[in-house]
Design a protein around this motif. Structure first.
Motif, mmCIF file in Angstrom:
data_model
loop_
_atom_site.group_PDB
_atom_site.id
_atom_site.type_symbol
_atom_site.label_atom_id
_atom_site.label_comp_id
_atom_site.label_asym_id
_atom_site.label_seq_id
_atom_site.Cartn_x
_atom_site.Cartn_y
_atom_site.Cartn_z
ATOM 1 N N VAL A 228 -16.926 84.061 48.980
ATOM 2 C CA VAL A 228 -16.744 82.621 48.822
ATOM 3 C C VAL A 228 -15.649 82.414 47.783
ATOM 4 O O VAL A 228 -15.622 83.081 46.749
ATOM 5 N N VAL A 229 -14.727 81.510 48.075
ATOM 6 C CA VAL A 229 -13.702 81.111 47.119
ATOM 7 C C VAL A 229 -13.762 79.589 47.041
ATOM 8 O O VAL A 229 -13.435 78.901 48.007
ATOM 9 N N LEU B 68 -25.814 75.412 45.432
ATOM 10 C CA LEU B 68 -25.623 74.902 46.783
ATOM 11 C C LEU B 68 -25.879 75.970 47.835
ATOM 12 O O LEU B 68 -26.600 75.743 48.812
ATOM 13 N N LEU B 69 -25.290 77.147 47.660
ATOM 14 C CA LEU B 69 -25.445 78.208 48.656
ATOM 15 C C LEU B 69 -26.891 78.669 48.777
ATOM 16 O O LEU B 69 -27.368 78.975 49.878
ATOM 17 N N GLU B 70 -27.587 78.719 47.664
ATOM 18 C CA GLU B 70 -28.997 79.115 47.689
ATOM 19 C C GLU B 70 -29.819 78.079 48.437
ATOM 20 O O GLU B 70 -30.644 78.419 49.294
ATOM 21 N N ALA B 71 -29.593 76.796 48.139
ATOM 22 C CA ALA B 71 -30.336 75.734 48.813
ATOM 23 C C ALA B 71 -30.011 75.683 50.303
ATOM 24 O O ALA B 71 -30.859 75.324 51.123
ATOM 25 N N ALA B 72 -28.778 76.065 50.651
ATOM 26 C CA ALA B 72 -28.358 76.055 52.051
ATOM 27 C C ALA B 72 -28.809 77.297 52.801
ATOM 28 O O ALA B 72 -28.673 77.374 54.027
ATOM 29 N N LEU C 67 -26.534 82.080 50.488
ATOM 30 C CA LEU C 67 -26.085 82.892 49.355
ATOM 31 C C LEU C 67 -26.046 84.383 49.676
ATOM 32 O O LEU C 67 -25.086 85.085 49.325
ATOM 33 N N ASP C 68 -27.055 84.886 50.364
ATOM 34 C CA ASP C 68 -27.131 86.325 50.633
ATOM 35 C C ASP C 68 -26.137 86.800 51.690
ATOM 36 O O ASP C 68 -26.032 88.003 51.949
ATOM 37 N N SER C 69 -25.391 85.870 52.280
ATOM 38 C CA SER C 69 -24.402 86.256 53.288
ATOM 39 C C SER C 69 -23.114 86.792 52.676
ATOM 40 O O SER C 69 -22.284 87.349 53.389
ATOM 41 N N PHE C 70 -22.966 86.630 51.349
ATOM 42 C CA PHE C 70 -21.689 86.946 50.719
ATOM 43 C C PHE C 70 -21.799 88.085 49.715
ATOM 44 O O PHE C 70 -22.790 88.219 49.007
#
Length: 234
Positions: free
Chosen positions: A111-112, A123-127, A130-133
């Motif tokens: 993520v950039v 945001l990524l955790e709530a979505a 996060l573990d995809s990156f």
């Protein structure tokens, strides 16, 4: 389109998660709290930039001004209160399987973003992304933010992939400029904040109108080159 590319660097807002609408409402609320009013198009045009830069533009003040700093903190609180609870529902359809497919093929992903790390993780955790990156390159982690190349170069360094083999995906002109400055190719998405024409003019190889189109473009750009005819295939 040249390639194959060996790593993919993703923007977040407007690229993976449909947050620009919510962010525009947050910016509008904070600006109104200062006694000012700004039209919606001007507000939306600042989405995806660092918050200090956005409020400096919207309030007509230097980034280091105390009122800008207050607006930034207020916006982060409002974003946490109003947008984060709905984050899982704001993920663009087909994004999770697209990311899963890239990871299954062994492609490093980063993520950039112009968000600070705390906000990006939130945001990524709530979505549920996060573990995809493999790594996050966030505002403040490099000397300069977008559209300078620093964050993209930080990400490819963390991934251990040369810049010329990295592909940037984003919805904003600054994403395309960052990629170009870093010596990377870029794919635009036309469902975020910038128009397809703006993205192409800024250097995008192509612009996808949906995540399905982006998934196909990424598959083509990262596919191994075919072996020459007559080569030994084992």
């Amino acid at each position: 389109m040249s390639g194959p590319y060996r790593a993919v660097l993703f923007d977040v807002d407007g690229t993976l998660v449909d947050t620009p609408g919510g962010m525009t409402k947050v910016l509008d609320a904070v600006v109104r709290e200062t006694g000012r009013e700004v039209d919606r198009e001007r507000l939306r045009a600042t989405v995806g930039r660092p918050l200090a830069a956005s409020f400096a533009t919207l309030l007509g003040l230097p980034e280091e001004h105390a009122e800008v700093a207050h607006a930034v903190e207020r916006a982060r609180r409002l974003f946490t209160e109003t947008v984060i609870p709905a984050a899982a529902d704001l993920v663009f359809p087909e994004v999770p399987p697209m990311l899963a497919e890239l990871r299954e093929r062994g492609l490093p992903l980063a993520v950039v973003t112009s968000k600070i790390r705390r906000s990006a993780v939130e945001l990524l955790e709530a979505a549920g992304l996060l573990d995809s990156f493999d790594t996050l390159s966030c505002h403040g982690m490099a000397p300069r933010g977008k559209p300078a190349p620093d964050l993209a170069l930080l990400a490819c360094g963390e991934l251990g992939v040369a810049a010329g083999h990295c592909l940037v995906v984003g919805d904003a002109v600054d994403d395309m400029r960052m990629a170009r400055g870093a010596g990377m190719a870029a794919l635009g998405v036309g469902f975020g904040v910038a128009t397809p024409r703006e993205l192409l003019d800024a250097g995008a190889l192509s612009v996808s109108g949906s995540v399905g189109e982006l998934r196909a473009a990424l598959s083509a750009a990262t596919a191994p080159a075919p072996l020459p005819l007559g080569s030994d295939q084992g």
